[in-house]
Write an enzyme that holds these catalytic residues in place. Structure first.
Site, PDB file in Angstrom:
ATOM      1  N   SER A  34       0.939  -1.447   0.011  1.00 33.91           N
ATOM      2  CA  SER A  34       0.043  -0.027   0.177  1.00 33.91           C
ATOM      3  C   SER A  34       0.672   1.206   0.002  1.00 33.91           C
ATOM      4  O   SER A  34       0.316   2.422  -0.431  1.00 33.91           O
ATOM      5  CB  SER A  34      -0.944   0.094   1.177  1.00 33.91           C
ATOM      6  OG  SER A  34      -1.718  -1.168   1.215  1.00 33.91           O
ATOM      7  N   HIS A  66      -1.064  -2.250  -7.298  1.00 35.24           N
ATOM      8  CA  HIS A  66      -1.741  -1.826  -6.312  1.00 35.24           C
ATOM      9  C   HIS A  66      -3.295  -2.076  -6.495  1.00 35.24           C
ATOM     10  O   HIS A  66      -3.803  -1.203  -6.962  1.00 35.24           O
ATOM     11  CB  HIS A  66      -1.439  -0.507  -5.648  1.00 35.24           C
ATOM     12  CG  HIS A  66      -1.940  -0.027  -4.548  1.00 35.24           C
ATOM     13  ND1 HIS A  66      -2.353   1.065  -4.132  1.00 35.24           N
ATOM     14  CD2 HIS A  66      -2.313  -0.930  -3.335  1.00 35.24           C
ATOM     15  CE1 HIS A  66      -2.755   1.035  -2.763  1.00 35.24           C
ATOM     16  NE2 HIS A  66      -2.754   0.019  -2.508  1.00 35.24           N
ATOM     17  N   ASN A 124      -3.704   6.338  -1.958  1.00 34.83           N
ATOM     18  CA  ASN A 124      -3.413   6.220  -0.345  1.00 34.83           C
ATOM     19  C   ASN A 124      -2.730   7.590   0.009  1.00 34.83           C
ATOM     20  O   ASN A 124      -2.824   7.902   1.187  1.00 34.83           O
ATOM     21  CB  ASN A 124      -2.530   5.109   0.015  1.00 34.83           C
ATOM     22  CG  ASN A 124      -3.333   3.848  -0.056  1.00 34.83           C
ATOM     23  OD1 ASN A 124      -4.776   3.790   0.377  1.00 34.83           O
ATOM     24  ND2 ASN A 124      -2.819   2.598  -0.116  1.00 34.83           N
ATOM     25  N   GLU A 182      -3.508   0.510  -9.318  1.00 35.55           N
ATOM     26  CA  GLU A 182      -2.389   1.652  -9.661  1.00 35.55           C
ATOM     27  C   GLU A 182      -0.835   0.581 -10.131  1.00 35.55           C
ATOM     28  O   GLU A 182      -0.793  -0.162  -9.345  1.00 35.55           O
ATOM     29  CB  GLU A 182      -1.831   2.270  -8.450  1.00 35.55           C
ATOM     30  CG  GLU A 182      -3.069   3.361  -7.856  1.00 35.55           C
ATOM     31  CD  GLU A 182      -2.430   4.091  -6.609  1.00 35.55           C
ATOM     32  OE1 GLU A 182      -2.380   5.233  -6.693  1.00 35.55           O
ATOM     33  OE2 GLU A 182      -2.184   3.512  -5.773  1.00 35.55           O
TER      34      GLU A 182
HETATM   35  N1  LIG Z   1      -6.217  -4.199   3.015  1.00 35.25           N
HETATM   36  C1  LIG Z   1      -6.544  -3.477   2.138  1.00 35.25           C
HETATM   37  O1  LIG Z   1      -7.343  -2.671   2.041  1.00 35.25           O
HETATM   38  C2  LIG Z   1      -5.297  -3.312   1.263  1.00 35.25           C
HETATM   39  C3  LIG Z   1      -5.464  -2.649  -0.147  1.00 35.25           C
HETATM   40  C4  LIG Z   1      -4.478  -2.578  -0.963  1.00 35.25           C
HETATM   41  C5  LIG Z   1      -3.269  -3.050  -0.692  1.00 35.25           C
HETATM   42  N2  LIG Z   1      -3.061  -3.830   0.444  1.00 35.25           N
HETATM   43  C6  LIG Z   1      -1.650  -4.252   0.702  1.00 35.25           C
HETATM   44  O2  LIG Z   1      -1.823  -5.816   0.451  1.00 35.25           O
HETATM   45  C7  LIG Z   1      -0.912  -6.542   1.391  1.00 35.25           C
HETATM   46  C8  LIG Z   1      -1.569  -7.731   2.065  1.00 35.25           C
HETATM   47  O3  LIG Z   1      -2.748  -6.945   2.808  1.00 35.25           O
HETATM   48  P1  LIG Z   1      -4.183  -7.796   3.464  1.00 35.25           P
HETATM   49  O4  LIG Z   1      -4.855  -6.647   4.002  1.00 35.25           O
HETATM   50  O5  LIG Z   1      -4.302  -8.748   2.517  1.00 35.25           O
HETATM   51  O6  LIG Z   1      -3.261  -8.398   4.843  1.00 35.25           O
HETATM   52  P2  LIG Z   1      -4.006  -9.587   5.649  1.00 35.25           P
HETATM   53  O7  LIG Z   1      -3.260  -9.459   7.059  1.00 35.25           O
HETATM   54  O8  LIG Z   1      -5.210  -9.763   5.325  1.00 35.25           O
HETATM   55  O9  LIG Z   1      -3.057 -10.881   4.945  1.00 35.25           O
HETATM   56  C9  LIG Z   1      -1.777 -11.050   5.272  1.00 35.25           C
HETATM   57  C10 LIG Z   1      -1.259 -12.304   4.791  1.00 35.25           C
HETATM   58  O10 LIG Z   1       0.145 -12.436   4.698  1.00 35.25           O
HETATM   59  C11 LIG Z   1       0.568 -13.905   5.370  1.00 35.25           C
HETATM   60  N3  LIG Z   1       2.031 -13.845   5.408  1.00 35.25           N
HETATM   61  C12 LIG Z   1       2.793 -13.121   6.468  1.00 35.25           C
HETATM   62  N4  LIG Z   1       4.155 -13.570   6.357  1.00 35.25           N
HETATM   63  C13 LIG Z   1       4.016 -14.261   5.282  1.00 35.25           C
HETATM   64  C14 LIG Z   1       5.254 -15.090   4.588  1.00 35.25           C
HETATM   65  N5  LIG Z   1       6.458 -14.957   4.974  1.00 35.25           N
HETATM   66  N6  LIG Z   1       4.930 -15.641   3.358  1.00 35.25           N
HETATM   67  C15 LIG Z   1       3.582 -15.664   3.012  1.00 35.25           C
HETATM   68  N7  LIG Z   1       2.597 -15.228   3.611  1.00 35.25           N
HETATM   69  C16 LIG Z   1       2.995 -14.341   4.745  1.00 35.25           C
HETATM   70  C17 LIG Z   1      -0.541 -13.951   6.673  1.00 35.25           C
HETATM   71  O11 LIG Z   1      -0.374 -15.073   7.257  1.00 35.25           O
HETATM   72  C18 LIG Z   1      -1.616 -13.208   6.162  1.00 35.25           C
HETATM   73  O12 LIG Z   1      -2.300 -14.358   5.817  1.00 35.25           O
HETATM   74  C19 LIG Z   1      -0.060  -5.361   2.188  1.00 35.25           C
HETATM   75  O13 LIG Z   1       0.807  -5.161   1.816  1.00 35.25           O
HETATM   76  C20 LIG Z   1      -1.217  -4.228   2.213  1.00 35.25           C
HETATM   77  O14 LIG Z   1      -0.603  -3.241   2.464  1.00 35.25           O
HETATM   78  C21 LIG Z   1      -3.965  -3.919   1.323  1.00 35.25           C
END
Ligand SMILES: NC(=O)c1ccc[n+]([C@@H]2O[C@H](COP(=O)([O-])OP(=O)(O)OC[C@H]3O[C@@H](n4cnc5c(N)ncnc54)[C@H](O)[C@@H]3O)[C@@H](O)[C@H]2O)c1
Length: 284
Positions: A119, A140, A190, A152
């Site tokens: 993000s 993104h 963001n 993005e």
């Molecule tokens: N939630 C949102 O609205 C949103 C929107 C756009 C981008 N993002 C980005 O997307 C990414 C994920 O966010 P999310 O909301 O899905 O988080 P989340 O917490 O729902 O999921 C993250 C997952 O990553 C896993 N993980 C941790 N370490 C790991 C590893 N070493 N190998 C493999 N998997 C691993 C965790 O077990 C978890 O299941 C982040 O970088 C976040 O900034 C999130």
């Protein structure tokens, strides 16, 4: 290069959404996570989401079965060996992402592209963790991925135009509208959105109005489809905090300081919808 098989690192909110968006347009994916529970939850989430499409009459049972069959789950990053593109969607933590990317760089085919769904973390910096900065790019997606139209496409300093073109074409195949963005903390959306949510948390903390009133104010007064606090619950309070910390550190500007209430709630484990409670309470 046309992308056939995609690897997805992280089976959380975003990883499962990306897998679903791929599956419904016929693109195979393999999702990897360190947590078996996250992998099981991802499968359940995609299945439940497709069931809602069946109920609405926009998908058949056979189409759902075909889509589900296109998603494979695994605990082993080695299963990314045959992927044309690997999208990293693990927890928003720079050190963790660097470790993951170094490992996947050593596993993926040399011609494969690696993308990150971060993000806020610098694409140029994450690219430098790999030996393929020309084939490294930011993709993104927005939450919920199956619904939100924007991607993005972020170029790091060394990202090649061919890489940008390939992932732009893929985003279009997924039915999304890509916009090209230069690398900078928070990118475009963001950089605007997260400080707005953070400010809404300050207004709650300062006791100016209740959560419901703040959200109603922004919905009715600004025509936003969802209030900032409800949106923060959807995004995850931990993700919002991580983005604000990245903006604060990147620009050294106090206008990006995270609201103390946001920090308190994250410390208390009130992360929003995913934990059942954030600014609102959700049924599990
Ligand atoms: N939630 C949102 O609205 C949103 C929107 C756009 C981008 N993002 C980005 O997307 C990414 C994920 O966010 P999310 O909301 O899905 O988080 P989340 O917490 O729902 O999921 C993250 C997952 O990553 C896993 N993980 C941790 N370490 C790991 C590893 N070493 N190998 C493999 N998997 C691993 C965790 O077990 C978890 O299941 C982040 O970088 C976040 O900034 C999130």
């Amino acid at each position: 290069m046309s992308i056939q098989t995609i690897g997805i690192i992280g089976a959380g909110t975003m990883g499962s959404g990306i897998a679903q968006a791929c599956a419904v347009v016929g693109v195979n994916s393999v999702i990897q996570d360190v947590s078996d529970e996250a992998l099981e939850r991802a499968t359940r989430t995609v299945s439940g989401s497709l069931d809602r499409l069946i109920k609405k009459g926009t998908m058949t049972e056979a189409e759902k079965a075909a889509a589900i069959a296109r998603i494979r789950t695994t605990a082993k990053p080695e299963d990314f060996r045959d992927c044309d593109l690997i999208i990293e969607a693990a927890t928003e933590n720079q050190d963790l992402k660097v470790r993951i990317l170094q490992n996947v760089d050593s596993i993926a085919r040399p011609e494969a592209i690696i993308a990150t769904n971060t993000s806020s973390i610098s694409i140029t910096r994450l690219a430098a963790a790999t030996r393929r900065p020309e084939r490294f790019v930011g993709m993104h997606f927005f939450n919920p991925v199956p619904v939100m139209a924007l991607v993005e496409i972020i170029s790091g300093l060394r990202t090649s135009q061919a890489t940008v073109d390939t992932v732009t074409e893929l985003a279009k195949r997924l039915g999304k509208t890509p916009i090209g963005v230069k690398n900078s903390a928070g990118f475009v959306v963001n950089r605007i959105l997260c400080p707005m949510i953070n400010e809404a948390i300050f207004t709650l903390q300062d006791g100016l109005a209740s959560a419901e009133e703040i959200d109603a104010g922004m919905k009715l007064g600004c025509n936003h489809p969802i209030g900032p606090l409800a949106l923060c619950d959807l995004i995850g309070l931990d993700v919002e905090l991580a983005v604000m910390e990245v903006l604060y550190n990147a620009f050294s500007d106090s206008k990006y300081r995270p609201a103390p209430l946001l920090k308190e709630m994250v410390d208390a484990g009130l992360l929003g919808r995913k934990t059942g409670r954030g600014f609102y309470v959700y049924e599990k």
